[in-house]
Enzyme design. Structure first.
Site, short mmCIF file in Angstrom:
data_model
loop_
_atom_site.label_atom_id
_atom_site.label_comp_id
_atom_site.label_asym_id
_atom_site.label_seq_id
_atom_site.Cartn_x
_atom_site.Cartn_y
_atom_site.Cartn_z
N GLU A 58 39.45 36.99 37.22
CA GLU A 58 39.27 38.11 38.16
C GLU A 58 38.00 38.90 37.89
O GLU A 58 37.30 39.31 38.82
CB GLU A 58 40.48 39.05 38.10
N HIS A 128 53.66 44.03 37.91
CA HIS A 128 53.37 43.55 39.26
C HIS A 128 53.71 44.58 40.34
O HIS A 128 53.75 44.24 41.52
CB HIS A 128 54.20 42.28 39.56
#
Lengths: 332, 327
Positions: A58, A128
């Site tokens: 990322e 998450h």
């Protein structure tokens, strides 16, 4: 009229902009098979040079997009999980966002970061389930949180046309929302312009993202007793302060409902600005996640940390009953 | 031919330009004219001079917090660079970037970067986009030995190799990450970092401008041909402090004898010995005038208007709310 889903609206926005502007490219993990559905059909239509599956890397691909933007590309970067923004905060907040100023205006960085599935997805647990839009609004990265399919379309189109970095949070709680729309009438929605979803005279509820639906439900529940105006800022930075002030001119009372942590959250900013600059007849209230919350796994625990309809309703009822001036004022 | 960047005299001129610039900049830090201090590049000039001599004007570079040399070697105006260090409105970045963020897009400098390693993926992305646009332009990314332990740099190596971006990775191994010796911070080797990703890598004498130029030229040719990135580890010795703050704080991490030994291999002398003495003297005289002018230009340039502090924050022109800080 078509019954447009929020996810399809995002997909349509990306496809329309890719068709309109050959410089728009998509980067992300699993975007070619469209795991999130947002990029469905794009590979077939626009080819592998414009739809790039990235390694699980990322930090590199976020700044790779910045570099590509410096050289003329307009990247859309999709992240599957909101917490990945913590990983790339440096690349967005400290690199992409700062380059225009630090170079004395020599360059622009037109990158859009899309989070389809931000916030709790119920039991996706601690790493998450964040909804970190306040962090980006705080540092001044343009930050939008669409609540409806037509706004999802319009705000994402505007983000892709912006010459600055923009983070688009698509709340998990909104992904299933559908709306009857005339597809031909879908249009860009300017950043920084709020939307009054329901007019009212007693209290303004500022609702962010999927909580717009909750605010509308509460407004309906109390209708007849309390007249609730539901104000959706749509962009958290820039924020439509003029729109909020106009709403508070009508209502004079304020509740903010925001699915992020309380301390230093966008709700605090809205309350503080209203207190400093706007017409308030009663102390405002916030409904948020708890201070410093980490969403626990078990469904009941997860839900316990999120702003609930009951909390919002209680806050609305409380704010219209709070003492003002020399006495108690009650909504008719 | 003086305009040929590979000409020994041209290479000497660039090394001497950077040396003279750095010496004046350090003086201006001590005089309080350059705020914030600088990270002196002295001793490392051959890397910037040699590598930029292998580039075309339309190639791009990303630089580091120790970036003056790269920015000058790529062709930025020394006077505007000095004005930027002094925080003046005439600076390359109009006083918004300073030493650590100097950028000049007109000559392909996409910016010096104050986070080590952070610019490597930016360079790779720019290289990818330039190739996508149909050109054979390349991007060079400079970074130090301290950066090779940052994850983002290694992730960028992977992306650059995977997608064969026309990128040249130039590591300036100056022996220290601030005060920490390379041997104490780098497990394995710096070329090994690249080879793990299938990127060809070699170690170069970073005090020899011509050696750096030749190695860079090979890497650039490879990149232009579509064969992907190359890493060059340029071994140098940092003569001065990590940052001029050290001139006051004087942290002790190396001996005077070691510094003297490091200075013995002087890029200025290495390249100066390759040209006639008269030519060297003429270049020195020309640069003396040019750099004196740069200092004068910086010192006589206006300070930016505080009311313009956030100009350029957004390309769209968005301004913060009034009353929120800019006086």
């Amino acid at each position: 009229m078509a019954n447009l889903s929020y996810l399809k609206a995002l997909n349509r926005a990306v496809a329309d902009e890719m068709a309109r502007d050959a410089d728009v490219c998509v980067f992300g993990e699993d975007v070619r098979v469209a795991v999130s559905n947002v990029t469905a059909g794009l590979l077939k239509r626009f080819g592998p040079e414009r739809v790039l599956d990235t390694p699980i890397s990322e930090q590199a691909f976020t700044s790779f997009a910045t570099g590509a933007a410096l050289a003329g590309v307009r990247p859309l970067v999709e992240f599957q999980i909101p917490a990945l923004l913590f990983l790339v905060f440096e690349q967005i907040a400290n690199q992409a966002h700062k380059l225009a100023l630090m170079t004395g205006g020599q360059t622009r960085v037109p990158v859009t970061y899309l989070l389809p599935g931000s916030g709790s997805r119920e039991s996706w647990a601690g790493q998450h389930s964040d909804h970190p839009y306040s962090l980006f609004a705080h540092v001044g990265v343009k930050t939008v949180v669409p609540a409806t399919p037509s706004d999802a379309y319009g705000l994402l189109v505007s983000a892709l046309r912006e010459d600055d970095p923009v983070v688009v949070f698509a709340p998990a709680g909104s992904l299933g929302v559908r709306e009857d729309v005339d597809l031909a009438a879908l249009a860009p929605v300017p950043l920084g312009v709020g939307r009054v979803h329901r007019a009212g005279t007693d209290v303004t509820v500022v609702a962010v993202g999927h909580l717009v639906q909750e605010a509308l439900a509460v407004a309906e529940e109390v209708a007849g007793r309390i007249s609730v105006e539901v104000f959706d800022p749509r962009s958290l930075f820039p924020f439509d302060w003029d729109g909020l002030a106009a709403s508070l001119e009508r209502t004079g009372r304020l509740v903010v409902v925001d699915d992020s942590n309380r301390s230093c959250g966008i709700g605090a900013e809205v309350v503080a600005t209203a207190a400093e600059e706007m017409r308030l007849l009663a102390p405002p209230r916030r409904v948020t996640r708890p201070d410093g919350a980490v969403l626990p796994f078990a469904p009941a625990l997860d839900l316990a940390c999120q702003p609930s309809r009951a909390q919002l309703r209680a806050a609305v009822e409380q704010v219209v009953r709070r003492p003002v001036g020399d006495g108690w004022r009650r909504a008719e | 031919m003086a305009d040929d960047p590979s000409d020994p005299a041209a290479l000497y001129r660039t090394v001497a330009l950077i040396r003279g610039f750095e010496e004046r900049a350090v003086q201006l830090v001590r005089a309080g004219v350059v705020p914030g201090g600088i990270h002196p590049y002295t001793g490392q000039e051959a890397v910037a001079a040699g590598s930029c001599a292998a580039l075309r004007p339309d190639d791009v570079v990303t630089s580091t917090h120790r970036g003056h040399g790269h920015v000058l070697a790529k062709g930025a105006d020394p006077a505007r660079m000095m004005a930027e260090l002094a925080g003046r409105a005439t600076g390359l970045n109009r006083g918004r970037g300073g030493s650590m963020h100097a950028a000049d897009f007109a000559v392909g400098v996409l910016g010096a970067n104050a986070i080590v390693g952070a610019a490597v993926p930016i360079a790779a992305g720019a290289a990818w986009a330039l190739r996508r646009a149909g050109s054979d332009r390349v991007a060079v990314s400079y970074f130090g030995d301290g950066a090779v332990s940052q994850g983002v740099l290694l992730e960028a190596f992977n992306l650059a190799a995977l997608w064969r971006t026309p990128t040249v990775l130039v590591c300036e191994n100056n022996g220290f990450a601030t005060s920490m010796r390379t041997a104490d911070t780098v497990a394995g080797s710096i070329p090994g970092r690249a080879r793990a990703f299938g990127i060809p890598a070699r170690t170069v004498d970073g005090t020899d401008p011509q050696a750096v130029r030749e190695a860079t030229a090979e890497a650039v040719a490879r990149a232009r041909a579509g064969d992907g990135p190359t890493l060059l580890e340029c071994v140098v010795y940092r003569w001065d402090a990590h940052h001029t703050w050290e001139h006051a704080a004087r942290p002790r991490y190396r001996s005077a004898a070691e510094v003297a030994e490091g200075r013995a291999r002087d890029p200025l002398e290495v390249q100066g010995a390759r040209i006639p003495a008269a030519q060297r003297a003429a270049i020195d005289a020309e640069l003396g005038q040019l750099l004196d002018y740069a200092v004068e230009f910086a010192l006589t340039s206006p300070h930016p208007d505080p009311a313009s502090a956030l100009d350029g924050l957004y390309a769209s022109g968005l301004r913060g709310r009034s009353g929120a800080g800019v006086r």
